[in-house]
Design an enzyme around this catalytic site. Structure first.
Site, PDB file in Angstrom:
ATOM      1  N   CYS A 121       0.948  -1.165  -0.010  1.00  0.00           N
ATOM      2  CA  CYS A 121       0.017  -0.028  -0.266  1.00  0.00           C
ATOM      3  C   CYS A 121       0.828   1.413  -0.043  1.00  0.00           C
ATOM      4  CB  CYS A 121      -1.033   0.070   1.242  1.00  0.00           C
ATOM      5  SG  CYS A 121      -2.175   1.122   1.166  1.00  0.00           S
ATOM      6  N   CYS A 122       2.043   1.265   0.883  1.00  0.00           N
ATOM      7  CA  CYS A 122       2.880   2.481   0.986  1.00  0.00           C
ATOM      8  C   CYS A 122       3.489   2.588  -0.606  1.00  0.00           C
ATOM      9  CB  CYS A 122       3.987   2.145   2.023  1.00  0.00           C
ATOM     10  SG  CYS A 122       3.155   2.529   3.660  1.00  0.00           S
ATOM     11  N   CYS A 204      -1.180   9.104   7.031  1.00  0.00           N
ATOM     12  CA  CYS A 204      -2.445   8.609   6.505  1.00  0.00           C
ATOM     13  C   CYS A 204      -3.464   8.304   7.823  1.00  0.00           C
ATOM     14  CB  CYS A 204      -2.298   7.329   5.588  1.00  0.00           C
ATOM     15  SG  CYS A 204      -1.518   7.511   4.044  1.00  0.00           S
ATOM     16  N   CYS A 207      -3.483   4.766   9.218  1.00  0.00           N
ATOM     17  CA  CYS A 207      -2.099   4.141   9.802  1.00  0.00           C
ATOM     18  C   CYS A 207      -1.620   5.175  10.901  1.00  0.00           C
ATOM     19  CB  CYS A 207      -1.389   3.851   8.908  1.00  0.00           C
ATOM     20  SG  CYS A 207      -1.639   2.896   7.614  1.00  0.00           S
ATOM     21  N   CYS A 231       7.907   4.154   5.807  1.00  0.00           N
ATOM     22  CA  CYS A 231       7.140   3.780   4.805  1.00  0.00           C
ATOM     23  C   CYS A 231       7.733   3.526   3.329  1.00  0.00           C
ATOM     24  CB  CYS A 231       6.064   4.918   4.516  1.00  0.00           C
ATOM     25  SG  CYS A 231       6.602   6.569   3.756  1.00  0.00           S
TER      26      CYS A 231
HETATM   27  S1  SF4 Z   1       0.399   4.707   5.565  1.00  0.00           S
HETATM   28 FE1  SF4 Z   1      -1.073   3.306   5.645  1.00  0.00          FE
HETATM   29  S2  SF4 Z   1      -2.843   3.930   4.104  1.00  0.00           S
HETATM   30 FE2  SF4 Z   1      -0.835   5.344   3.842  1.00  0.00          FE
HETATM   31  S3  SF4 Z   1      -0.052   4.437   2.122  1.00  0.00           S
HETATM   32 FE3  SF4 Z   1       1.265   3.522   3.775  1.00  0.00          FE
HETATM   33  S4  SF4 Z   1      -0.279   1.737   4.468  1.00  0.00           S
HETATM   34 FE4  SF4 Z   1      -1.421   2.768   2.954  1.00  0.00          FE
END
Ligand code: SF4
Length: 236
Positions: A121-122, A204, A207, A231
């Site tokens: 996701c990151c 985010c 998170c 991240c």
């Molecule tokens: S911080 Fe969380 S929501 Fe944002 S990109 Fe990374 S995993 Fe995804």
């Protein structure tokens, strides 16, 4: 403009008044043909850097990674900062097809269950969009400070980042928490209201959670993981 009444002996004032010149020196020497880039998350540190870059009229592109998962307060701060400073902070978005593939193959709940899904996701929402905008550039300015975490304590103000094909500049590297907090009232820039609600570090929404008094400021980021609290944009 600096609001300096009665503040001339403060270390924060001294550092703040030299900040634009410091960044300019590195930009002139290191940025090359393409403009330097500054990525802001609208953190306290990044608000100071945005102010310094605008105040000194430096040739630096200011961008933010709009992951699609930011707090409404952060989005409002983005708009307000643009309005007050009279600038555009470009939103860098993830590829829609990457996000759709993640949503159908993993789903957001997976980030709490599987560290690889969280990292994916990151990567989709932060790393890949930033890689694209860094292409061809020589200098990336960040708001990292050595006191923020153990893995940031060994950083150099200017460091090579071969994975990104450029150098990173951390102009606030030696600033303390106290200096950051003392500098902000001296300049005309808003801050995220979430800081006053127990969020020293805001990322985010899925998170980030507030921290209790005495807890490490970054402990609210990816709180369910025993990770380095990074991240993929910076070394963990
Ligand atoms: S911080 Fe969380 S929501 Fe944002 S990109 Fe990374 S995993 Fe995804």
């Amino acid at each position: 403009m600096l609001n300096f009444a009665g503040m001339t002996t403060m270390p924060a004032f001294s550092k703040l008044s030299k900040l634009g010149g410091l960044i300019e020196e590195f930009v002139r020497r290191e940025a090359g043909a393409e403009k330097a880039i500054f990525t802001t998350s609208l953190s306290l540190e990044d608000q100071i850097l945005t102010w310094a870059i605008v105040e000194a009229k430096l040739p630096v592109d200011i961008v933010t990674l709009d992951t699609g998962k930011l707090f409404p307060e952060t989005l409002a701060l983005h708009a307000l900062t643009e309005k007050i400073l009279g600038i555009e902070i470009e939103k860098v978005l993830p590829e829609e097809s990457d996000v759709a593939a993640f949503d159908s193959e993993c789903g957001m709940d997976s980030i709490y269950l599987d560290v690889q899904a969280r990292k994916r996701c990151c990567t989709i929402r932060k790393v890949l969009p930033l890689q694209k905008i860094c292409a061809g550039r020589s200098l990336w300015i960040t708001g990292l400070r050595s006191g923020q975490s153990e893995n940031r304590s060994g950083l150099q103000m200017l460091e090579s980042a071969p994975d990104w094909g450029l150098k990173k500049l951390h102009p606030l590297l030696d600033w303390t928490d106290e200096e950051v907090r003392a500098a902000l009232p001296l300049i005309d820039i808003p801050v995220n209201p979430l800081h006053a609600k127990g969020y020293p570090s805001v990322g985010c929404a899925p998170c980030t959670r507030p921290v209790k008094e005495g807890e490490h400021p970054r402990s609210g980021r990816w709180w369910w993981e025993q990770s380095s609290k990074e991240c993929g944009l910076h070394k963990g």
